[in-house]
Design a protein around this motif. Structure first.
Motif, PDB file in Angstrom:
ATOM      1  N   ILE A   1       0.875  -1.178   0.000  1.00  0.00           N
ATOM      2  CA  ILE A   1       0.000   0.000   0.000  1.00  0.00           C
ATOM      3  C   ILE A   1       0.908   1.222   0.000  1.00  0.00           C
ATOM      4  N   PHE A   2       0.859   1.998  -1.074  1.00  0.00           N
ATOM      5  CA  PHE A   2       1.727   3.161  -1.224  1.00  0.00           C
ATOM      6  C   PHE A   2       1.041   4.397  -0.636  1.00  0.00           C
ATOM      7  N   TYR A   3       1.695   5.004   0.362  1.00  0.00           N
ATOM      8  CA  TYR A   3       1.163   6.240   0.937  1.00  0.00           C
ATOM      9  C   TYR A   3       1.986   7.449   0.514  1.00  0.00           C
ATOM     10  N   LYS A   4       3.150   7.201  -0.133  1.00  0.00           N
ATOM     11  CA  LYS A   4       3.912   8.217  -0.835  1.00  0.00           C
ATOM     12  C   LYS A   4       4.433   7.569  -2.105  1.00  0.00           C
ATOM     13  N   LYS A   5       5.003   8.353  -2.994  1.00  0.00           N
ATOM     14  CA  LYS A   5       5.421   7.816  -4.288  1.00  0.00           C
ATOM     15  C   LYS A   5       6.386   6.654  -4.133  1.00  0.00           C
ATOM     16  N   ASP A   6       7.354   6.794  -3.248  1.00  0.00           N
ATOM     17  CA  ASP A   6       8.376   5.760  -3.096  1.00  0.00           C
ATOM     18  C   ASP A   6       8.326   5.074  -1.732  1.00  0.00           C
ATOM     19  N   GLU A   7       7.242   5.261  -0.985  1.00  0.00           N
ATOM     20  CA  GLU A   7       7.122   4.651   0.333  1.00  0.00           C
ATOM     21  C   GLU A   7       5.831   3.858   0.412  1.00  0.00           C
ATOM     22  N   SER A   8       5.957   2.639   0.924  1.00  0.00           N
ATOM     23  CA  SER A   8       4.776   1.782   0.991  1.00  0.00           C
ATOM     24  C   SER A   8       4.800   0.925   2.243  1.00  0.00           C
ATOM     25  N   LYS A   9       3.672   0.315   2.534  1.00  0.00           N
ATOM     26  CA  LYS A   9       3.549  -0.601   3.649  1.00  0.00           C
ATOM     27  C   LYS A   9       3.093  -1.940   3.112  1.00  0.00           C
TER      28      LYS A   9
END
Length: 365
Positions: A132-140
């Protein structure tokens, strides 16, 4: 002196944290609803009641009861697929649309049919996991089994969706008292078509107090804390709670047992120095017993005060004391090092004083 204190601090930092047990229990991980761009969210209300966990078999001490409501506006009647992160919740969520209960669906079957493809911020990862991407290059990375999925038959115009469940709080296993962390992911609101204000209300028992908040200072009315967020915060919601402490315990905990021991030791070092100096100043030729006794006693007293401070603070705290401090007893193994360093330091000071106060040679006429 600075070198001596630096060595003591470094050794205590290592030894006091020598702990093989798990120091922290993770709480539930959960989030706002993940909407697409089909509807506008007019406003949201998050009500959190922290309550005592009365279950005899439970490992938790408090639970957070969440009642979350979303007021949204749809352009037309439609079937809206919705989901949210729900890791280690205490019970199955109860979801209602306009007052009617909605059934949670088997997401694994839905995922096999690629029903999540409409969410641009959810991408397959491996096996039953998605990113699940909450920023362009950051995900969970989340397991499919930790996502709650349901379909909402929204009507044109105003709709209200409510989600209700219990979540566990994160808490520590070591320290003077047990503190609690309440966390809630707010990042999904960044993907909504529109963003209305988020109203947050937190109610806590009288024996607890709020220590910190990631969303700023709240309005406080007795044990109720309130916030209104008009924009998406950079951080997710994280609130730290802890028991209300006696005034004296607050001061001693703030100083810490190490700080108490250091303050006491500085006093004993000063007394030791005065005794050694007086002996040299008096020009006595006998052995300087003050030097030897001080070299032995000062480190011993440091450790005595250090360990006693833990018991003193626990006693003041009473029933709310956690009475677990890791392997602090390992600190005692630094005593020989302390003796050597302090002995060399005291010996150097004594030599300097001896040179300063040595008898002056008489002038022979």
């Amino acid at each position: 002196m600075k070198f001596l204190l630096g060595v003591i601090f470094a050794l205590s930092f290592i030894c006091c944290r020598a702990n093989m047990a798990k120091p922290y229990n993770e709480g539930s991980e959960h989030s706002l609803l993940l909407f697409g761009k089909e509807v506008s969210v007019n406003k949201e209300f998050i009500k959190i009641n922290v309550i005592k966990d009365t279950s005899a078999l439970s490992e938790h001490f408090y639970l957070a009861h969440y009642l979350i409501s979303y007021e949204l506006n749809a352009a037309q009647n439609q079937l809206l697929p919705l989901l949210f992160i729900a890791i280690d919740l205490e019970n199955k969520p109860v979801i209602k649309l306009n007052g009617k209960v909605i059934q949670i669906e088997d997401l694994k079957k839905k995922y096999a049919k690629d029903s999540l493809g409409q969410y641009s911020f959810i991408k397959p990862y491996r096996n039953d996991e998605v990113n699940i991407f909450y920023k362009k290059d950051e995900s969970k990375t989340v397991s499919i089994s930790n996502l709650v999925y349901f379909n909402a038959n929204v009507i044109a115009g105003k709709n209200v969706i409510t989600v209700e469940y219990n979540a566990s709080l994160g808490n520590n296993n070591f320290g003077f008292v047990r503190n609690f962390d309440l966390e809630y992911a707010l990042f999904p609101s960044k993907y909504w078509k529109s963003f209305g204000p988020i109203h947050i209300e937190l109610n806590i028992p009288k024996e607890l107090g709020m220590k910190s908040s990631s969303i700023g200072n709240p309005e406080v009315n007795d044990q109720k804390y309130s916030w209104v967020l008009n924009q998406v915060p950079e951080e997710d919601l994280k609130i730290s709670l802890g028991p209300n402490l006696p005034f004296l315990a607050k001061i001693l905990i703030a100083i810490s047992p190490f700080g108490i021991a250091i303050l006491f030791t500085l006093g004993t070092i000063f007394i030791h120095y005065k005794k050694v100096k007086n002996h040299r100043k008096s020009l006595k030729t006998s052995y300087n017993w003050a030097l030897a006794i001080g070299i032995f006693l000062v480190p011993v007293l440091f450790y005595t005060v250090y360990f006693s401070s833990f018991s003193l603070i626990d006693w003041i705290l009473g029933d709310i004391s956690l009475d677990k401090h890791g392997y602090v007893f390992l600190f005692i193994f630094t005593l020989p090092v302390f003796w050597i360093i302090y002995g060399l330091f005291s010996w150097a000071v004594d030599i300097s004083l001896k040179s300063k106060f040595k008898p002056k040679a008489e002038l022979i006429v």
